[in-house]
Design a protein around this motif. Structure first.
Motif, PDB file in Angstrom:
ATOM      1  N   ALA A  56      52.001  12.586 -38.223  1.00 27.09           N
ATOM      2  CA  ALA A  56      52.360  11.300 -37.625  1.00 27.09           C
ATOM      3  C   ALA A  56      51.740  11.154 -36.234  1.00 27.09           C
ATOM      4  CB  ALA A  56      53.877  11.185 -37.519  1.00 27.09           C
ATOM      5  N   ILE A  57      51.721   9.910 -35.748  1.00 26.02           N
ATOM      6  CA  ILE A  57      51.491   9.705 -34.320  1.00 26.02           C
ATOM      7  C   ILE A  57      52.775  10.196 -33.653  1.00 26.02           C
ATOM      8  CG2 ILE A  57      51.179   8.014 -32.471  1.00 26.02           C
ATOM      9  CD1 ILE A  57      49.729   6.215 -34.465  1.00 26.02           C
ATOM     10  N   LYS A  72      59.884  10.652 -39.897  1.00 28.42           N
ATOM     11  CA  LYS A  72      58.471  10.970 -39.748  1.00 28.42           C
ATOM     12  C   LYS A  72      58.186  12.413 -40.111  1.00 28.42           C
ATOM     13  CE  LYS A  72      56.886   7.887 -36.066  1.00 28.42           C
ATOM     14  NZ  LYS A  72      55.812   7.254 -36.837  1.00 28.42           N
ATOM     15  N   PRO A 120      50.343  -2.049 -45.683  1.00 28.17           N
ATOM     16  CA  PRO A 120      51.280  -1.060 -46.242  1.00 28.17           C
ATOM     17  C   PRO A 120      50.617   0.290 -46.512  1.00 28.17           C
ATOM     18  CG  PRO A 120      50.741  -2.735 -47.879  1.00 28.17           C
ATOM     19  CD  PRO A 120      50.175  -3.209 -46.570  1.00 28.17           C
ATOM     20  N   GLY A 177      62.291   5.614 -42.365  1.00 26.02           N
ATOM     21  CA  GLY A 177      62.733   5.824 -40.989  1.00 26.02           C
ATOM     22  C   GLY A 177      62.403   7.192 -40.422  1.00 26.02           C
ATOM     23  N   PRO A 191      55.375  -2.560 -41.659  1.00 23.51           N
ATOM     24  CA  PRO A 191      54.518  -2.445 -42.841  1.00 23.51           C
ATOM     25  C   PRO A 191      55.047  -3.352 -43.952  1.00 23.51           C
ATOM     26  CG  PRO A 191      55.059  -0.278 -41.966  1.00 23.51           C
ATOM     27  CD  PRO A 191      55.947  -1.266 -41.265  1.00 23.51           C
ATOM     28  N   SER A 198      60.111   0.530 -38.526  1.00 32.16           N
ATOM     29  CA  SER A 198      60.209   0.636 -39.983  1.00 32.16           C
ATOM     30  C   SER A 198      61.386  -0.175 -40.500  1.00 32.16           C
ATOM     31  CB  SER A 198      60.338   2.101 -40.394  1.00 32.16           C
ATOM     32  OG  SER A 198      61.512   2.658 -39.860  1.00 32.16           O
ATOM     33  N   ALA A 255      47.578   6.207 -46.551  1.00 26.92           N
ATOM     34  CA  ALA A 255      47.134   7.168 -45.526  1.00 26.92           C
ATOM     35  C   ALA A 255      47.612   8.603 -45.790  1.00 26.92           C
ATOM     36  CB  ALA A 255      47.573   6.679 -44.149  1.00 26.92           C
ATOM     37  N   GLU A 301      48.664   1.793 -44.592  1.00 28.27           N
ATOM     38  CA  GLU A 301      48.525   2.543 -43.336  1.00 28.27           C
ATOM     39  C   GLU A 301      49.866   3.031 -42.807  1.00 28.27           C
ATOM     40  OE1 GLU A 301      45.621   3.469 -42.391  1.00 28.27           O
ATOM     41  OE2 GLU A 301      44.588   2.228 -43.871  1.00 28.27           O
ATOM     42  N   GLY A 302      50.974   2.706 -43.480  1.00 21.24           N
ATOM     43  CA  GLY A 302      52.286   3.222 -43.100  1.00 21.24           C
ATOM     44  C   GLY A 302      52.707   2.804 -41.704  1.00 21.24           C
ATOM     45  N   SER A 303      53.633   3.566 -41.109  1.00 18.83           N
ATOM     46  CA  SER A 303      54.149   3.160 -39.799  1.00 18.83           C
ATOM     47  C   SER A 303      53.142   3.431 -38.688  1.00 18.83           C
ATOM     48  CB  SER A 303      55.499   3.820 -39.509  1.00 18.83           C
ATOM     49  OG  SER A 303      55.348   5.180 -39.260  1.00 18.83           O
ATOM     50  N   ASN A 304      52.218   4.360 -38.896  1.00 20.15           N
ATOM     51  CA  ASN A 304      51.161   4.519 -37.890  1.00 20.15           C
ATOM     52  C   ASN A 304      50.353   3.233 -37.751  1.00 20.15           C
ATOM     53  OD1 ASN A 304      51.887   7.143 -37.425  1.00 20.15           O
ATOM     54  ND2 ASN A 304      50.109   8.074 -38.395  1.00 20.15           N
ATOM     55  N   MET A 336      58.804   2.426 -48.066  1.00 19.50           N
ATOM     56  CA  MET A 336      58.467   2.462 -46.642  1.00 19.50           C
ATOM     57  C   MET A 336      59.050   3.686 -45.935  1.00 19.50           C
ATOM     58  SD  MET A 336      56.967   1.637 -44.128  1.00 19.50           S
ATOM     59  CE  MET A 336      58.197   1.970 -42.890  1.00 19.50           C
ATOM     60  N   ALA A 337      58.222   4.305 -45.149  1.00 16.56           N
ATOM     61  CA  ALA A 337      58.644   5.526 -44.497  1.00 16.56           C
ATOM     62  C   ALA A 337      57.843   5.729 -43.232  1.00 16.56           C
ATOM     63  CB  ALA A 337      58.449   6.705 -45.437  1.00 16.56           C
ATOM     64  N   GLY A 338      58.182   6.769 -42.531  1.00 17.61           N
ATOM     65  CA  GLY A 338      57.432   7.111 -41.327  1.00 17.61           C
ATOM     66  C   GLY A 338      55.981   7.332 -41.677  1.00 17.61           C
ATOM     67  N   GLY A 339      55.132   7.189 -40.708  1.00 23.40           N
ATOM     68  CA  GLY A 339      53.698   7.118 -40.977  1.00 23.40           C
ATOM     69  C   GLY A 339      53.022   8.460 -41.123  1.00 23.40           C
ATOM     70  N   ARG A 384      48.719   9.972 -40.951  1.00 26.34           N
ATOM     71  CA  ARG A 384      47.315   9.571 -40.843  1.00 26.34           C
ATOM     72  C   ARG A 384      46.419  10.572 -41.541  1.00 26.34           C
ATOM     73  NH1 ARG A 384      47.099  10.326 -34.340  1.00 26.34           N
ATOM     74  NH2 ARG A 384      47.913  12.416 -34.270  1.00 26.34           N
TER      75      ARG A 384
END
Lengths: 97, 333
Positions: B251-252, B246, B148, B244, B125, B102, A13, B150-153, A92-95, A97
């Protein structure tokens, strides 16, 4: 030979702003390095997000070929064949979009 | 000058139920593990400060949140969220605590679920580090993997869908919106830092994930000292590896986050966060995680600016966890 290799690349994303929002793109390349080079030619700027200046994969990035992390294969010289699926995933990390 | 350690005052542990002694453990009291949450040490990094050439008038202090029993700062908000859920009746009676995480919040929920006796289901994820997945399994939690790519969102959206599909089965903890998250820091982390620095703190630096640490601790500290600088560290780019944290612009955005509270926002490159975590291990013998490295990178930038201006400073930054959960990543290689 490499130009005939057609590979599906899964885009995470946070990198989709380079691909016009596409989550999956088709790119050619006989190795991971060549594939990312061609990806960057098609979507300028994306290559620097994935690779260091010296051409190695950035430490927090994992590149998978058919689900296998290329760090455990041959790194950026890992061979790719027609029909392979390549995934690019940040540690893995914060998201985004 | 040797590394200083200041223990937090034991008498003010707000995690303990007021009706019984802090050093409890008697029948009917909180689970044992709950009594170990909070009151973490504050470590003075004099060797590190000297190594990077800071003058003695600039102090760097690390809030050692790995000292919580679940191994991270997330024990604090998770406990507050669980307490509120149990008190309101939303949790208990066989209901399952559900959230997207996360990793560290999931470990805290899983630990508390085991201790209090409620089931826990976590959406993470699939790319989360293997150490985290193993810890969740060890505590008996159920893991649901999200895409994975799409990440943490993606994990947040999946948790929302699950919660909406079975509202009677789940207590959706929603750490990103739950006000108990910053409240835990307002009531405990803030007072601890204030007392541990005897009110001398000039800058408080924390990474932004849910933002609960900075929001809660920052609000408390600002009430004590209106001129304090509250510094938010976040990834410099959307595509990053600071687990951890953002990148808020993409991000959301958590609803508990108020972007007017921090005075200063600092973008940190993943490579710098890694480098500072490694430096901390080698200079101070402190094995902290990658988000601690990011907060340290921001703290050092503040320290250098103060030094350039000739201003004394007492800069406190939060180390959310230790480095052990990143052994399978490239952080230490």
């Amino acid at each position: 030979m490499s130009t005939t290799t057609n590979v599906l690349v899964l885009i995470p994303a946070p990198l989709r702003r380079y691909t016009g929002g596409e989550a999956k793109v088709n790119v050619s390349g006989a190795t991971v390095a060549e594939l990312i080079g061609n990806l960057d030619a098609a979507y300028p700027g994306i290559g620097d997000r994935i690779l260091e200046n010296d051409g190695e994969i950035r430490r927090f990035v994992n590149v998978f070929v058919n689900g296998n992390n290329v760090r455990k294969l041959d790194g950026v010289t890992t061979a790719i064949k027609d029909g392979d699926e390549v995934g690019i995933v940040p540690a893995m990390a914060g998201g985004a979009r | 000058m040797s590394t200083r350690v200041i223990a937090a005052p034991r008498r003010t542990n707000p995690n303990s139920s007021p009706s019984r002694p802090v050093f409890g453990g008697v029948a009917g009291s909180d689970p044992a593990v709950v009594q170990a949450i909070g009151n973490t040490p504050l470590l003075g990094l004099s060797r590190f400060a000297e190594r990077i050439g800071l003058p003695p008038s600039i102090e760097l202090w690390l809030k050692a949140e790995w000292a919580n029993p679940g191994g991270s700062v997330k024990d604090r908000p998770a406990l507050a969220i669980v307490r509120q859920g149990l008190a309101s009746g939303q949790l208990g009676n066989g209901r399952t605590l559900l959230d997207a995480t996360s990793g560290n919040t999931g470990i805290a929920y899983a630990m508390l679920g085991a201790a209090f006796g409620f089931p826990v289901e976590l959406v993470i994820p699939e790319s989360a580090s293997s150490e985290r997945k193993a810890m969740l399994t060890a505590y008996g939690a159920t893991i649901v993997y999200s895409d994975p790519y799409e990440g943490s969102n993606g994990a947040i959206l999946m948790a929302r869908e699950l919660a909406a599909s079975k509202p009677n089965d789940y207590f959706y903890a929603d750490q990103y919106s739950n006000k108990a998250n910053p409240r835990a820091h307002y009531e405990a982390t803030g007072p601890e830092v204030w007392e541990q620095t005897s009110g001398r703190i000039t800058h408080f630096v924390a990474g932004l994930g849910t933002s609960g640490t900075l929001m809660g601790t920052g609000r408390f500290l600002r009430e004590q000292k209106p001129r304090i600088s509250l510094v938010a560290a976040q990834p410099a780019e959307a595509f990053h590896g600071i687990e951890g944290l953002k990148h808020m612009p993409t991000a959301i955005v958590p609803s508990i986050y108020d972007d007017r509270l921090p005075d200063i926002q600092i973008g940190v490159d993943t490579e710098d966060a890694y480098a500072f975590a490694r430096e901390l291990a080698r200079v101070e013998g402190i094995f902290a995680g990658v988000s601690a490295g990011a907060a340290l990178a921001a703290a050092v930038r503040m320290a250098r600016e103060c030094a350039d201006r000739g201003e004394p400073a007492a800069i406190v930054f939060v180390a959310p966890d230790d480095g052990g959960k990143y052994l399978s990543t490239e952080l230490w290689s």
